[in-house]
Design a protein around this motif. Sequence first.
Motif, PDB file in Angstrom:
ATOM      1  N   ALA A 159      40.364 -18.735 -54.365  1.00 29.67           N
ATOM      2  CA  ALA A 159      40.632 -17.295 -54.348  1.00 29.67           C
ATOM      3  C   ALA A 159      40.781 -16.769 -55.777  1.00 29.67           C
ATOM      4  N   GLN A 160      41.376 -17.591 -56.628  1.00 32.70           N
ATOM      5  CA  GLN A 160      41.510 -17.216 -58.045  1.00 32.70           C
ATOM      6  C   GLN A 160      40.136 -17.049 -58.696  1.00 32.70           C
ATOM      7  N   GLN A 162      37.468 -16.306 -57.215  1.00 36.55           N
ATOM      8  CA  GLN A 162      36.850 -15.098 -56.666  1.00 36.55           C
ATOM      9  C   GLN A 162      37.378 -13.860 -57.387  1.00 36.55           C
ATOM     10  N   SER A 163      38.743 -13.808 -57.559  1.00 36.22           N
ATOM     11  CA  SER A 163      39.288 -12.598 -58.173  1.00 36.22           C
ATOM     12  C   SER A 163      39.017 -12.551 -59.670  1.00 36.22           C
ATOM     13  N   THR A 164      38.971 -13.704 -60.339  1.00 36.06           N
ATOM     14  CA  THR A 164      38.782 -13.683 -61.791  1.00 36.06           C
ATOM     15  C   THR A 164      37.317 -13.533 -62.183  1.00 36.06           C
ATOM     16  N   GLY A 166      34.609 -13.166 -59.732  1.00 36.20           N
ATOM     17  CA  GLY A 166      33.736 -12.597 -58.711  1.00 36.20           C
ATOM     18  C   GLY A 166      32.868 -13.654 -58.051  1.00 36.20           C
ATOM     19  N   ARG A 449      47.835  -8.721 -65.926  1.00 36.91           N
ATOM     20  CA  ARG A 449      47.582  -8.608 -64.499  1.00 36.91           C
ATOM     21  C   ARG A 449      47.769  -9.997 -63.882  1.00 36.91           C
ATOM     22  N   LEU A 451      46.705 -13.219 -61.585  1.00 40.17           N
ATOM     23  CA  LEU A 451      45.479 -13.892 -61.150  1.00 40.17           C
ATOM     24  C   LEU A 451      45.537 -14.200 -59.664  1.00 40.17           C
ATOM     25  N   ASP A 452      46.750 -14.444 -59.164  1.00 45.27           N
ATOM     26  CA  ASP A 452      46.903 -14.703 -57.734  1.00 45.27           C
ATOM     27  C   ASP A 452      48.329 -14.343 -57.333  1.00 45.27           C
TER      28      ASP A 452
END
Length: 617
Positions: A159-160, A162-164, A166, A449, A451-452
């Motif tokens: 998930a990290q 993905q968020s960091t 894409g 911000r 990261l998770d």
Amino acid sequence: FPCDVIRNFSIIAHIDHGKSTLADRLLELTGTIQKKSTGTNQQVLDKLKVERERGITECDLSLIAQWTVKAQTASMIHVANGKPHLLNLIDTPGHVDFAWEVSRSLAACQGALLLVDATQGVQAQSISVFHIAKERGLTIIPVLNKIDLPASQPERIAAQLQSTFGINPLDILQISAKTGKGVEDVLRAIIERVPPPAGDTEKPLKAFLFDSLYDRYRGVISLVAIQDGVLRKGDKIASCHTRKKYEVTEVGVMHPEEVPTSSLQPGQVGFVACNMKESSEAHIGDTLHRLGVPVDPMPGFQPTKAMVYAGVFPVDSNDFIKLEESIKRLTLTDRSVTIQRESSTALGQGCRLGFLGTLHMDVFRQRLEDEYDASIIITAPTVPYKVVYKDRTVLVSNPTEFPDVTDTSSKVKEVQEPVVKASIIVPEEYLGEMMDLCFSHRAEDLDHRYLDAGTTTSARAILTCTIPLSEIVTDFFDQLKSRSSGYASFDYEDGGYKTSDLAKMVFLLNGKPVDALAIIVHRSAQQNIGRLWVKKLHKVIPRQLFEVPIQAAVGKKIIARETLSAMRADVTAGLYGGHYERKMKHLENQKESKRRMKRIGSVDLPQEAFFDILSTK
Ligand code: GTP
């Protein structure tokens, strides 16, 4: 090997996330190296353990002697779909000082494995290298490592990613480089996802130089990626940038040691020996072509840029030639150090060295101390400042050459200093500490911000800011590690120059400035630094026969002062008569210490005083 069965890739990973272990597994699986029965295969690609300190452990510094800035490269053959494929692993240096080299190594690849430790998650350095790879249009294969460990959290780290970055979680491979689980999938993904290099045998030779090694017998060996044409032994070639001409004495592939071949074809990665004498001739990013058949060079060539400078002086000034020889010998294997002679009234003849960053400087210093068996003094590190006059801008990397900006007749319009864009990743409980640290080092544009979200362990935050390079060349890294209990990871990239309120601070002994001690200081820190240094000087300078004022000055203004009181003239005066031998011994001692003194103005300074002043941060 035609281009369509060649894959050129590299591994992007933070220190200790398992790059060397994975490289070993890939080399074993493809039969390039033997699998050791003990399972403790020495990591072939990882001769560069020095990178550990800044993220890195002490014991590895013993391997410093082997240090070169080079990354290492290996070719392997793997059969897929009934066809043998040539896979070229191009290793990249893991440290931020060598960001330029990272970008060069990536220029020789079409794909990269983004390897992330599933117990640790994304770290600062992986982010910057990921962005370089993305900008170059490389195919990224995300890989989570160490899934054999009970502490691994593949879903959370996915998930990290993905968020960091894409990244689609479905594209992520999960492996254990240690046990070998999932490593076959990595080979398959490299063949299926990384595009083959383009290249034309018929076109004129165009070879991209992305790395070099130094061999004591054959001189410089360049590592090249062939873009077009064919490179053979006996070919006459030339460099696009230096215009120097060479005759190729050997070509071959790294398998993983050098294996000579008859030629290097388009898309291939390999080595070229061509009697280059000095490593400075092998410019990373250069393009080699056939003599008389020039080609357009690969874009983006830049000579290496020193970012941290320091003076190096022998403690005994008679040793200068020996010191200079040692330095020159070391630079044979490290092309990125720049050298200039420098002389100082206080320290005599020495060299001013330029480094890519502080890790680079520490490594070089350590190697120099090992190689050169006498004591040296290294002055405080400085960064290159820009001094802007009405009609010109001068780059100043030595405080003694810095003008007195408080003097209106100096005609200085402004002074600019290099800044970096820094990012720090830490567990959230250290965020406050990290912000304090950044603020106390003149950080600006601070932002953060998450990261998770953090479930079983605390959430991790990324802090970004702009910070002057001079603030991170001294103790920033040590503080970062200690104030985050070792949890913070740190990275930075060039942020250009910014106007800044800087001035030269000089230290005066008995009214005479000591050139070796001049420093460039921001106005906000003048008082503190001035006071700190005069106190330090007061502590290390021995008392003289007369009173000595120790002062810190900016321009004509004295910022801080301490006074060293006078001592009694005769060292034997305090001894009672009759002890002739004792008296002689004292006089002898006094003579001996006089010999090692440097006379600054009328003040005698022992060399050790310089050591103490300059070595303590
Ligand atoms: P640097 O050489 O410092 O850049 O590190 P690296 O990224 O090359 O990591 P390296 O391969 O040296 O691995 C670091 C540590 O993690 C070593 O102790 C490895 O044995 C261990 N390690 C690597 N992969 C795995 C894995 O899949 N599972 C487990 N349990 N340990 C691993």
